[in-house]
Write a protein that holds these residues in place. Structure first.
Motif, PDB file in Angstrom:
ATOM      1  N   LYS A  26       0.848  -1.189   0.000  1.00  0.00           N
ATOM      2  CA  LYS A  26       0.000   0.000   0.000  1.00  0.00           C
ATOM      3  C   LYS A  26       0.887   1.243   0.000  1.00  0.00           C
ATOM      4  O   LYS A  26       1.840   1.345   0.768  1.00  0.00           O
ATOM      5  N   LYS A  27       0.558   2.197  -0.860  1.00  0.00           N
ATOM      6  CA  LYS A  27       1.377   3.396  -0.978  1.00  0.00           C
ATOM      7  C   LYS A  27       1.244   4.271   0.268  1.00  0.00           C
ATOM      8  O   LYS A  27       0.151   4.478   0.783  1.00  0.00           O
ATOM      9  N   GLU A  28       2.394   4.782   0.725  1.00  0.00           N
ATOM     10  CA  GLU A  28       2.442   5.689   1.870  1.00  0.00           C
ATOM     11  C   GLU A  28       3.152   6.973   1.453  1.00  0.00           C
ATOM     12  O   GLU A  28       4.066   6.947   0.626  1.00  0.00           O
ATOM     13  N   LYS A  29       2.737   8.088   2.047  1.00  0.00           N
ATOM     14  CA  LYS A  29       3.305   9.385   1.682  1.00  0.00           C
ATOM     15  C   LYS A  29       4.437   9.759   2.635  1.00  0.00           C
ATOM     16  O   LYS A  29       4.318   9.583   3.855  1.00  0.00           O
ATOM     17  N   TYR A  30       5.513  10.305   2.043  1.00  0.00           N
ATOM     18  CA  TYR A  30       6.679  10.738   2.818  1.00  0.00           C
ATOM     19  C   TYR A  30       7.085  12.134   2.373  1.00  0.00           C
ATOM     20  O   TYR A  30       6.747  12.596   1.282  1.00  0.00           O
ATOM     21  N   ASN A  31       7.827  12.801   3.241  1.00  0.00           N
ATOM     22  CA  ASN A  31       8.352  14.116   2.919  1.00  0.00           C
ATOM     23  C   ASN A  31       9.672  14.301   3.650  1.00  0.00           C
ATOM     24  O   ASN A  31       9.971  13.568   4.598  1.00  0.00           O
ATOM     25  N   THR A  32      10.437  15.288   3.208  1.00  0.00           N
ATOM     26  CA  THR A  32      11.714  15.596   3.837  1.00  0.00           C
ATOM     27  C   THR A  32      11.690  17.036   4.327  1.00  0.00           C
ATOM     28  O   THR A  32      11.271  17.946   3.594  1.00  0.00           O
ATOM     29  N   VAL A  33      12.099  17.246   5.554  1.00  0.00           N
ATOM     30  CA  VAL A  33      12.145  18.579   6.139  1.00  0.00           C
ATOM     31  C   VAL A  33      13.161  19.424   5.376  1.00  0.00           C
ATOM     32  O   VAL A  33      14.319  19.037   5.239  1.00  0.00           O
ATOM     33  N   LYS A  34      12.712  20.597   4.853  1.00  0.00           N
ATOM     34  CA  LYS A  34      13.638  21.448   4.084  1.00  0.00           C
ATOM     35  C   LYS A  34      14.234  22.574   4.930  1.00  0.00           C
ATOM     36  O   LYS A  34      15.249  23.167   4.557  1.00  0.00           O
ATOM     37  N   LYS A  35      13.584  22.899   6.045  1.00  0.00           N
ATOM     38  CA  LYS A  35      14.109  23.888   6.982  1.00  0.00           C
ATOM     39  C   LYS A  35      13.959  23.345   8.398  1.00  0.00           C
ATOM     40  O   LYS A  35      12.967  22.689   8.699  1.00  0.00           O
ATOM     41  N   ASP A  36      14.935  23.625   9.238  1.00  0.00           N
ATOM     42  CA  ASP A  36      14.841  23.181  10.625  1.00  0.00           C
ATOM     43  C   ASP A  36      13.474  23.566  11.198  1.00  0.00           C
ATOM     44  O   ASP A  36      13.021  24.709  11.060  1.00  0.00           O
ATOM     45  N   THR A  37      12.835  22.614  11.859  1.00  0.00           N
ATOM     46  CA  THR A  37      11.492  22.879  12.372  1.00  0.00           C
ATOM     47  C   THR A  37      11.189  21.961  13.547  1.00  0.00           C
ATOM     48  O   THR A  37      12.090  21.264  14.040  1.00  0.00           O
ATOM     49  N   GLU A  38       9.940  21.942  13.970  1.00  0.00           N
ATOM     50  CA  GLU A  38       9.547  21.149  15.133  1.00  0.00           C
ATOM     51  C   GLU A  38       8.340  20.266  14.783  1.00  0.00           C
ATOM     52  O   GLU A  38       7.512  20.636  13.958  1.00  0.00           O
ATOM     53  N   LEU A  39       8.294  19.134  15.453  1.00  0.00           N
ATOM     54  CA  LEU A  39       7.092  18.305  15.435  1.00  0.00           C
ATOM     55  C   LEU A  39       6.351  18.606  16.727  1.00  0.00           C
ATOM     56  O   LEU A  39       6.890  18.419  17.819  1.00  0.00           O
ATOM     57  N   ARG A  40       5.110  19.104  16.591  1.00  0.00           N
ATOM     58  CA  ARG A  40       4.378  19.566  17.760  1.00  0.00           C
ATOM     59  C   ARG A  40       3.270  18.588  18.146  1.00  0.00           C
ATOM     60  O   ARG A  40       2.772  17.819  17.316  1.00  0.00           O
ATOM     61  N   TYR A  41       2.868  18.684  19.411  1.00  0.00           N
ATOM     62  CA  TYR A  41       1.851  17.784  19.957  1.00  0.00           C
ATOM     63  C   TYR A  41       0.487  18.000  19.301  1.00  0.00           C
ATOM     64  O   TYR A  41      -0.248  17.052  19.039  1.00  0.00           O
ATOM     65  N   GLU A  42       0.137  19.247  19.021  1.00  0.00           N
ATOM     66  CA  GLU A  42      -1.116  19.591  18.382  1.00  0.00           C
ATOM     67  C   GLU A  42      -0.844  20.508  17.191  1.00  0.00           C
ATOM     68  O   GLU A  42       0.235  21.113  17.093  1.00  0.00           O
ATOM     69  N   PRO A  43      -1.814  20.652  16.264  1.00  0.00           N
ATOM     70  CA  PRO A  43      -1.610  21.516  15.091  1.00  0.00           C
ATOM     71  C   PRO A  43      -1.733  22.997  15.445  1.00  0.00           C
ATOM     72  O   PRO A  43      -2.660  23.698  15.022  1.00  0.00           O
ATOM     73  N   ASP A  44      -0.795  23.466  16.224  1.00  0.00           N
ATOM     74  CA  ASP A  44      -0.814  24.842  16.719  1.00  0.00           C
ATOM     75  C   ASP A  44       0.633  25.226  17.023  1.00  0.00           C
ATOM     76  O   ASP A  44       1.353  24.474  17.698  1.00  0.00           O
ATOM     77  N   LYS A  45       1.048  26.396  16.549  1.00  0.00           N
ATOM     78  CA  LYS A  45       2.446  26.794  16.748  1.00  0.00           C
ATOM     79  C   LYS A  45       2.776  27.071  18.211  1.00  0.00           C
ATOM     80  O   LYS A  45       3.957  27.164  18.583  1.00  0.00           O
ATOM     81  N   LYS A  46       1.752  27.174  19.051  1.00  0.00           N
ATOM     82  CA  LYS A  46       1.985  27.341  20.485  1.00  0.00           C
ATOM     83  C   LYS A  46       2.060  26.009  21.221  1.00  0.00           C
ATOM     84  O   LYS A  46       2.428  25.956  22.386  1.00  0.00           O
TER      85      LYS A  46
END
Length: 416
Positions: free
Chosen positions: A164-184
């Motif tokens: 089954k096809k799965e989607k992937y991506n590569t981080v292009k700029k340093d960033t964070e993985l957050r607990y919720e979809p909110d920059k806070k």
């Protein structure tokens, strides 16, 4: 002069208000810097391990004992491989292939393939808090699954979906993985440029994608910090077992023959004389008579000879109608269940039957898995002896789903 003194404080007050307002606005728009500890995120007690099932964090944790990962039986049968079977009466773990019954007991490192003894360097199955857990390496022996363990805290990513096809991506700029979809929201992981992540859901109206890291942390990432989307597909070299079936070269036209005593066997000629196009007759010869797996039989060899003389196969029927027994009490205990199968097979061989027809109408929902295990085990005996196995069923409906016609079709020859 007084006016001048009044104007200056007023200007300062306005400037202070402006500065405070700017600080408040900037504060609201500044990304949060707080980090959530992974021990708080996963909350894994000692002796446990968090299971990440493909891309979902399981509510049911596994055991981690002596360097071995153990998976809860409920997850095994509902997600990974439904052919694992637990006998809670005799404390036996069984796995059934098309030709073998593989068995082991709790806290044992030995298992038996039919009667051949094999050994592992770990305990295959454990019980804790009334839950059965099975070593993942043992599961992998019979299942298309791969896994990778991570530390601090103990967790394991288990893959079991392939093709089954799965989607992937590569981080292009340093960033964070957050607990919720909110920059806070709290930061789960600081991700450097070039880190590859799996995308679980694409950009939402807040500009976030849901993503999972290689080590099983699931959170949200700013979509603007990602590159181009790619697709990949997991593969496995596990060879899935194919069941063979004993089938007639023509369509089955079956008639059941109600035989209630030995003398009624003499009516087979009359029965066949009033039927046309029949190529299988199923006499009601066998009955389960107690909760130990014994049966009664009124099978007759001359009956079989007469049918064979007319080119008609004989599939002896076994029912569970005796009011003095409960079929569930037989099916849920391995020694009783296998005794029933062996008794039926002995009769089939003794009277040169072409097949066995199972008509169990009193199986309850709680014994559905026990019934299917009986069909698996009887199926092995039938295949080994060239005897057709057929199963009678209620009409397809929600109330009878636990008879599991899909698995019947996999392991038996005919589903009726």
């Amino acid at each position: 002069m007084k006016k001048r003194k009044i104007i200056i404080p007023a200007i300062l007050l306005v400037l202070a208000i402006i500065v405070i307002s700017i600080i408040v606005v900037l504060g609201r728009n500044m990304p949060g810097k707080e980090h959530m500890k992974l021990t708080d995120y996963f909350q894994v007690p000692d002796g446990r391990i968090q299971l990440i099932m493909q891309d979902e964090i399981s509510e049911i944790q596994g055991l981690y004992e002596d360097g071995q990962i153990y998976v809860d039986m409920d997850i095994i049968t509902s997600v990974l491989n439904p052919r694992f079977y637990w006998d809670s009466v005799e404390n036996k773990l069984l796995y059934t292939t098309s030709s073998e019954v593989i068995s082991t007991e709790i806290n044992s490192n030995t298992y038996y393939i039919n009667k051949r003894k094999e050994t592992k360097d770990y305990k295959i199955a454990r019980v804790q808090d009334n839950h059965v857990y099975v070593a993942i390496d043992y599961i992998k022996q019979y299942t298309a699954v791969d896994y990778k363990k991570f530390d601090n805290p103990d967790r394991v990513v288990i893959n079991y979906i392939y093709g089954k096809k799965e989607k992937y991506n590569t981080v292009k700029k340093d960033t964070e993985l957050r607990y919720e979809p909110d920059k806070k929201s709290d930061i789960l992981v600081d991700m450097d440029s070039g880190v590859k992540i799996r995308i679980l859901s694409e950009e939402d109206d807040k500009g976030f994608c849901q993503a999972m890291t290689e080590d099983g942390i699931i959170g949200y990432v700013d979509a603007d910090k990602l590159g181009s989307m790619t697709e990949e597909m997991k593969t496995s070299d596990f060879q899935k077992e194919e069941y063979t079936h004993i089938l007639l070269d023509e369509k089955v036209n079956l008639v059941w023959h109600q035989v209630t005593n030995a003398d009624a066997n003499n009516t087979v000629a009359d029965m066949l004389s009033v039927t046309k196009g029949v190529n299988v007759i199923s006499p009601t010869w066998f009955k389960t008579i107690d909760n130990a797996g014994n049966i009664s039989s009124i099978a007759d060899y001359s009956y079989v000879e007469r049918a064979h003389a007319q080119g008609i196969q004989v599939w002896g029927l076994c029912d569970d109608f005796d009011p003095g027994m409960k079929i569930g009490k037989v099916l849920k205990v391995t020694t009783r269940r296998q005794r029933l199968a062996k008794n039926l097979m002995a009769e089939a061989i003794k009277y040169s039957l072409d097949g066995i027809n199972i008509d169990f109408e009193n199986v309850r929902h709680e014994n559905g898995e026990d019934f299917i295990q009986f069909i698996r085990e009887l199926g092995i005996m039938c295949r080994n002896n060239g005897i057709i196995l057929s199963i009678d069923n209620y009409p397809p409906a929600e109330y009878s789903q636990y008879y599991n016609r899909t698995e019947q079709a996999n392991v038996a020859d005919y589903v009726i």
